[in-house]
Design a protein around this motif. Structure first.
Motif, PDB file in Angstrom:
ATOM      1  N   GLY A 277       0.674  -1.089  -0.090  1.00 20.58           N
ATOM      2  CA  GLY A 277       0.002   0.053  -0.037  1.00 20.58           C
ATOM      3  C   GLY A 277       0.906   1.189   0.072  1.00 20.58           C
ATOM      4  O   GLY A 277       2.099   1.302  -0.002  1.00 20.58           O
ATOM      5  N   PRO A 278       0.249   2.327  -0.100  1.00 16.31           N
ATOM      6  CA  PRO A 278       0.884   3.898  -0.104  1.00 16.31           C
ATOM      7  C   PRO A 278       1.705   4.060   1.252  1.00 16.31           C
ATOM      8  O   PRO A 278       2.586   4.643   1.232  1.00 16.31           O
ATOM      9  CB  PRO A 278      -0.139   4.766  -0.495  1.00 16.31           C
ATOM     10  CG  PRO A 278      -1.439   4.046   0.268  1.00 16.31           C
ATOM     11  CD  PRO A 278      -1.203   2.500   0.065  1.00 16.31           C
ATOM     12  N   GLY A 279       1.167   3.701   2.275  1.00 19.87           N
ATOM     13  CA  GLY A 279       1.885   4.433   3.381  1.00 19.87           C
ATOM     14  C   GLY A 279       2.681   3.474   4.165  1.00 19.87           C
ATOM     15  O   GLY A 279       3.218   3.915   5.293  1.00 19.87           O
ATOM     16  N   SER A 280       3.227   2.591   3.518  1.00 21.84           N
ATOM     17  CA  SER A 280       4.186   1.411   4.424  1.00 21.84           C
ATOM     18  C   SER A 280       5.581   2.065   4.537  1.00 21.84           C
ATOM     19  O   SER A 280       6.374   1.915   5.444  1.00 21.84           O
ATOM     20  CB  SER A 280       4.437   0.288   3.705  1.00 21.84           C
ATOM     21  OG  SER A 280       5.083   0.258   2.515  1.00 21.84           O
ATOM     22  N   GLY A 281       6.273   2.904   3.467  1.00 21.06           N
ATOM     23  CA  GLY A 281       7.466   3.495   3.799  1.00 21.06           C
ATOM     24  C   GLY A 281       8.592   2.421   3.655  1.00 21.06           C
ATOM     25  O   GLY A 281       8.605   1.659   2.873  1.00 21.06           O
ATOM     26  N   LYS A 282       9.423   2.546   4.671  1.00 21.41           N
ATOM     27  CA  LYS A 282      10.786   1.703   4.396  1.00 21.41           C
ATOM     28  C   LYS A 282      10.358   0.202   4.865  1.00 21.41           C
ATOM     29  O   LYS A 282       9.469  -0.214   5.345  1.00 21.41           O
ATOM     30  CB  LYS A 282      11.832   1.990   5.451  1.00 21.41           C
ATOM     31  CG  LYS A 282      11.350   1.755   7.225  1.00 21.41           C
ATOM     32  CD  LYS A 282      12.524   2.228   7.955  1.00 21.41           C
ATOM     33  CE  LYS A 282      12.172   1.939   9.593  1.00 21.41           C
ATOM     34  NZ  LYS A 282      12.386   0.677  10.172  1.00 21.41           N
ATOM     35  N   ARG A 283      11.354  -0.737   4.116  1.00 25.62           N
ATOM     36  CA  ARG A 283      11.208  -2.251   4.496  1.00 25.62           C
ATOM     37  C   ARG A 283      11.415  -2.469   5.783  1.00 25.62           C
ATOM     38  O   ARG A 283      12.246  -2.019   6.491  1.00 25.62           O
ATOM     39  CB  ARG A 283      12.379  -2.707   3.594  1.00 25.62           C
ATOM     40  CG  ARG A 283      12.027  -2.639   2.229  1.00 25.62           C
ATOM     41  CD  ARG A 283      13.339  -3.714   1.565  1.00 25.62           C
ATOM     42  NE  ARG A 283      14.735  -3.617   1.884  1.00 25.62           N
ATOM     43  CZ  ARG A 283      15.546  -4.490   1.770  1.00 25.62           C
ATOM     44  NH1 ARG A 283      15.286  -5.484   1.194  1.00 25.62           N
ATOM     45  NH2 ARG A 283      16.770  -4.187   2.111  1.00 25.62           N
ATOM     46  N   PRO A 284      10.489  -3.440   6.497  1.00 23.93           N
ATOM     47  CA  PRO A 284      10.770  -3.757   8.080  1.00 23.93           C
ATOM     48  C   PRO A 284      11.905  -4.882   7.937  1.00 23.93           C
ATOM     49  O   PRO A 284      12.295  -5.434   6.978  1.00 23.93           O
ATOM     50  CB  PRO A 284       9.320  -4.531   8.061  1.00 23.93           C
ATOM     51  CG  PRO A 284       8.431  -4.212   6.940  1.00 23.93           C
ATOM     52  CD  PRO A 284       9.073  -3.822   5.899  1.00 23.93           C
ATOM     53  N   ARG A 285      12.722  -4.504   8.950  1.00 26.22           N
ATOM     54  CA  ARG A 285      13.698  -5.248   9.464  1.00 26.22           C
ATOM     55  C   ARG A 285      13.319  -6.308  10.259  1.00 26.22           C
ATOM     56  O   ARG A 285      12.884  -6.102  11.517  1.00 26.22           O
ATOM     57  CB  ARG A 285      14.762  -4.335   9.955  1.00 26.22           C
ATOM     58  CG  ARG A 285      16.269  -5.418  10.434  1.00 26.22           C
ATOM     59  CD  ARG A 285      17.024  -4.343  11.161  1.00 26.22           C
ATOM     60  NE  ARG A 285      18.042  -3.663  10.094  1.00 26.22           N
ATOM     61  CZ  ARG A 285      18.820  -2.777  10.419  1.00 26.22           C
ATOM     62  NH1 ARG A 285      19.274  -2.684  11.495  1.00 26.22           N
ATOM     63  NH2 ARG A 285      19.458  -1.971   9.577  1.00 26.22           N
ATOM     64  N   LEU A 286      13.460  -7.576   9.890  1.00 24.21           N
ATOM     65  CA  LEU A 286      12.911  -8.830  10.583  1.00 24.21           C
ATOM     66  C   LEU A 286      14.449  -9.569  11.215  1.00 24.21           C
ATOM     67  O   LEU A 286      15.102  -9.815  10.187  1.00 24.21           O
ATOM     68  CB  LEU A 286      11.839  -9.740   9.990  1.00 24.21           C
ATOM     69  CG  LEU A 286      10.692  -8.750   9.374  1.00 24.21           C
ATOM     70  CD1 LEU A 286       9.963  -9.712   8.684  1.00 24.21           C
ATOM     71  CD2 LEU A 286      10.037  -8.272  10.488  1.00 24.21           C
ATOM     72  N   ALA A 287      14.257 -10.034  12.242  1.00 26.00           N
ATOM     73  CA  ALA A 287      15.345 -10.774  12.736  1.00 26.00           C
ATOM     74  C   ALA A 287      15.108 -12.328  12.968  1.00 26.00           C
ATOM     75  O   ALA A 287      13.848 -12.493  13.318  1.00 26.00           O
ATOM     76  CB  ALA A 287      15.670 -10.376  14.028  1.00 26.00           C
ATOM     77  N   MET A 288      16.151 -13.132  12.742  1.00 28.78           N
ATOM     78  CA  MET A 288      15.902 -14.645  12.830  1.00 28.78           C
ATOM     79  C   MET A 288      17.311 -14.847  13.745  1.00 28.78           C
ATOM     80  O   MET A 288      18.210 -14.272  13.856  1.00 28.78           O
ATOM     81  CB  MET A 288      15.701 -15.470  11.987  1.00 28.78           C
ATOM     82  CG  MET A 288      16.564 -14.947  10.464  1.00 28.78           C
ATOM     83  SD  MET A 288      18.181 -15.600  10.661  1.00 28.78           S
ATOM     84  CE  MET A 288      18.769 -14.992   9.250  1.00 28.78           C
TER      85      MET A 288
END
Length: 346
Positions: free
Chosen positions: A133-144
């Motif tokens: 969508g339009p409002g997400s902005g930066k890529r989420p950083r997910l950790a494992m």
């Protein structure tokens, strides 16, 4: 039925050190030490807390630890030389099944509408729709927790349920389990997949919400194992057998009553083990939905190559992508029940 103890050969080693990472599924090692199961087998076992899986792996390979709680895929990855020089490693017993949670920051859950549901795809689609969508902005950083882990592979599988391309739409990083909650709280990461108690601790302190669990994605998968090098197992067969009997006894003890699980929680809460990270848990009874963590019970501990297929598939793909060839006999050797069956007269 197990034979009387005096029929067993005496352990070659009287003193040994086993590594663990602070997670609920170190429980059998801790119970076996505190309840005297190791001592009853003639073993004096020290437990060494390691905060990162890579450190623990290297110490086992170098002989600085006699063995350790390991991520279920780790013996296979070590044997194949993925992430370090090859070191043939065995998983002669399981220590747990299930127990992983996928946790997103509270703010990301509120923005995307991702929430825990019966179908793990529901939360993944909510996140995916928001990212597109339009409002997400930066890529989420997910950790494992480690590249060759059920947590990594389950996180990727969950993302694909939401049509989220792990390489394109998010940033994946590896972090030691004990660092997850603090990293989520201070905004270094936007979510993680890790074993308990870290997901429920994030929820308890308001930093995050569970959106899916490993048990929803891979039912009853092996999560942690006891790992020893093949050379150690060949050098100390009676010591290994004594270890396996002690862990089987600890599992039976833990399964026997709720009071035992409460006592085990008290032991895990001691400073050398998990300390404050499990204050939010009343007992070790995480076997309820949706986490379904199994730390004990009949037949839970016996390894089989078939049960390893879930996590072996992505490892094989990775190996072949690098131009390597996979020998199925290696999988069979890593997760063979031969040592377990001999020790417990299964």
């Amino acid at each position: 039925m197990s034979h009387p103890q005096h029929h067993a050969a005496s352990p070659e080693l009287e003193r040994l050190t086993l590594g663990f990472v602070p997670l609920l599924d170190a429980a059998l090692l801790i119970v076996a030490r505190e309840q005297g199961c190791f001592a009853a087998q003639g073993l004096e076992v020290s437990l060494s807390r390691e905060n990162a899986w890579s450190t623990l792996r290297d110490k086992v390979a170098a002989g600085l630890l006699d063995g350790a709680q390991m991520l279920a895929p780790m013996p296979l990855a070590m044997s194949l030389g993925l992430g370090r020089a090859p070191c043939e490693t065995l998983a002669p017993t399981l220590l747990s099944r299930n127990g992983n949670t996928i946790t997103l920051s509270t703010s990301l859950c509120q923005a995307s509408g991702a929430a825990l549901a019966t179908d793990p795809g529901t939360s993944a689609l909510a996140l995916g729709d928001w990212l597109r969508g339009p409002g997400s902005g930066k890529r989420p950083r997910l950790a494992m927790v480690y590249p060759y882990s059920c947590q990594h592979y389950q996180l990727r599988e969950w993302l694909t349920l939401g049509d989220i391309a792990p390489e394109r739409h998010v940033e994946l990083i590896a972090l030691p389990p004990p660092r997850m909650v603090e990293a989520l709280r201070n905004g270094q990461i936007d979510g993680f997949c890790a074993g308990e108690p870290w997901g429920t601790l994030a929820r308890h302190c308001g930093a995050g919400q569970l959106v899916a669990t490993g048990a929803q994605l891979w039912q009853d998968h092996p999560e942690k194992v006891l790992g020893v090098t093949r050379s150690w197992a060949q050098r100390y067969p009676a010591t290994l057998a004594a270890l396996l009997r002690a862990l089987a006894t600890a599992s039976e003890w833990l399964a026997a009553s709720p009071d035992h699980r409460r006592q085990a929680r008290e032991w895990l809460a001691l400073p050398p083990y998990l300390d404050r990270s499990i204050r939010h848990l009343e007992t070790l009874d995480n076997d309820a939905a949706p986490i379904h963590q199994h730390l004990c019970g009949a037949d839970m501990l016996r390894p089989t190559p078939q049960a390893a297929l879930h996590f072996a598939a992505p490892i094989v793909s990775q190996l072949e992508a690098q131009g390597g060839r996979f020998d199925p006999a290696l999988l069979a050797a890593c997760y063979s029940a031969v040592h377990f069956d001999a020790a417990t007269h299964h």
